[in-house]
Enzyme design. Structure first.
Site, short mmCIF file in Angstrom:
data_model
loop_
_atom_site.label_atom_id
_atom_site.label_comp_id
_atom_site.label_asym_id
_atom_site.label_seq_id
_atom_site.Cartn_x
_atom_site.Cartn_y
_atom_site.Cartn_z
N SER A 250 0.86 -1.18 0.00
CA SER A 250 0.00 0.00 0.00
C SER A 250 0.89 1.22 0.00
O SER A 250 2.05 1.15 0.45
CB SER A 250 -0.87 0.00 1.25
OG SER A 250 -1.51 1.26 1.41
N TYR B 27 -2.48 0.91 10.41
CA TYR B 27 -2.34 0.37 9.05
C TYR B 27 -0.95 0.71 8.50
O TYR B 27 -0.31 -0.13 7.87
CB TYR B 27 -3.45 0.95 8.17
CG TYR B 27 -3.55 0.32 6.80
CD1 TYR B 27 -3.74 -1.05 6.64
CD2 TYR B 27 -3.50 1.10 5.64
CE1 TYR B 27 -3.84 -1.62 5.38
CE2 TYR B 27 -3.61 0.55 4.39
CZ TYR B 27 -3.77 -0.81 4.26
OH TYR B 27 -3.88 -1.37 3.01
#
Ligand code: 8X3
Length: 262
Positions: free
Chosen positions: A148, A161
């Site tokens: 990501s 995250y």
């Protein structure tokens, strides 16, 4: 679901057709995972896909001819059973993962952080470990992990995250070091804003909040990332695309996006 015959004592074993390369995709019931199954199937791979939602997987299987197996990457027994059913693996796409919440560090829920570490980091560890013997036997294998932009750049509300995806980036780079000299490529794709179920899950079903993430911009689609996977795996064997940051034109960094106003 494609018809499986039983080559061994394991009733769930997949039969690998000789000369047809096998790709394994985790988190394949929707989004980037399901799109990757479609694209790799079209490219000629025999695809084995895993996810928790077998009913959703079976719909993808009906459409693509891929083989659907139950897989919960947070459960070691589930990963072991999944890997034991796969006799051959030339491509592994570690896609299972996700975010939970967008809390500040001040108010973060430790359970969310643990869950994100488990699915994003330990999930990749478990499946990669389980399939490494098959990848080594391939003689020309590729591991593609979906990271990501959160693996590269911290952003407000990204704490847990960011931490998990940064760890995924570390795992990928260490794996690449460890496999140097073996015929296994190791790649990480870091997507920015991709409109899938990602934000709905992150915001626990709050569709309005999820929609707001993509409002006024042209987000990437799951197909955009799946096409990156097929491009990476179809490079000549000596070409290792170590990492790839993929953003919509409307995004330049984790916190900098252009939104059109109505
Ligand atoms: C998804 C990208 O920016 O929503 O991995 O965290 S972001």
């Amino acid at each position: 679901m494609s018809e499986l015959t039983n080559p061994s004592d394991n009733p769930n074993s997949v039969v690998a057709e000789p000369h047809i390369p096998v790709a394994v995709v985790t988190g394949a019931s929707s989004g980037i995972g399901a799109a990757t199954v479609r694209h790799l199937s079209k490219l000629g791979y025999q695809v084995v896909m895993g996810a928790r939602r077998l009913d959703r997987l079976e719909a993808v299987a009906d459409e693509t001819g891929a083989t659907a197996l139950h897989l919960d990457v947070t459960d070691k027994d589930s990963v072991d059973a999944f890997c034991a059913a796969i006799p051959r693996c030339d491509v592994l796409v570690n896609n299972a993962g996700g975010a939970l919440g967008a809390d500040s560090i001040d108010s973060a829920d430790e359970a969310d952080w643990l869950a994100m570490y488990d699915v994003n980091v330990l999930g990749v560890l478990r499946v990669t470990q389980g399939l490494l013997p098959r990848l080594r036997e391939s003689g020309n294998a590729t591991v593609v992990t979906i990271g990501s932009i959160a693996a590269r750049e911290p952003y407000l509300g990204g704490g847990g995250y960011n931490a998990a995806k940064h760890a995924v980036g570390a795992l990928t780079r260490v794996l690449r070091l460890e496999l140097l000299g073996e015929p296994i490529r190791v790649c990480q794709i870091d997507p920015g804003l991709v409109e899938t179920e990602f934000s709905v899950v992150r915001f626990r079903g709050d569709q309005d909040r999820a929609d707001a993430v993509y409002e006024g911009l042209d987000p990437l689609t799951a197909d955009d990332i799946a096409e990156c996977v097929t491009w990476i795996v179809s490079r000549p064997a000596h070409v290792n695309i170590d990492s790839m940051l993929v953003l919509t034109r409307d995004q330049t960094s984790a916190q900098r996006v252009h939104r059109r106003t109505a």
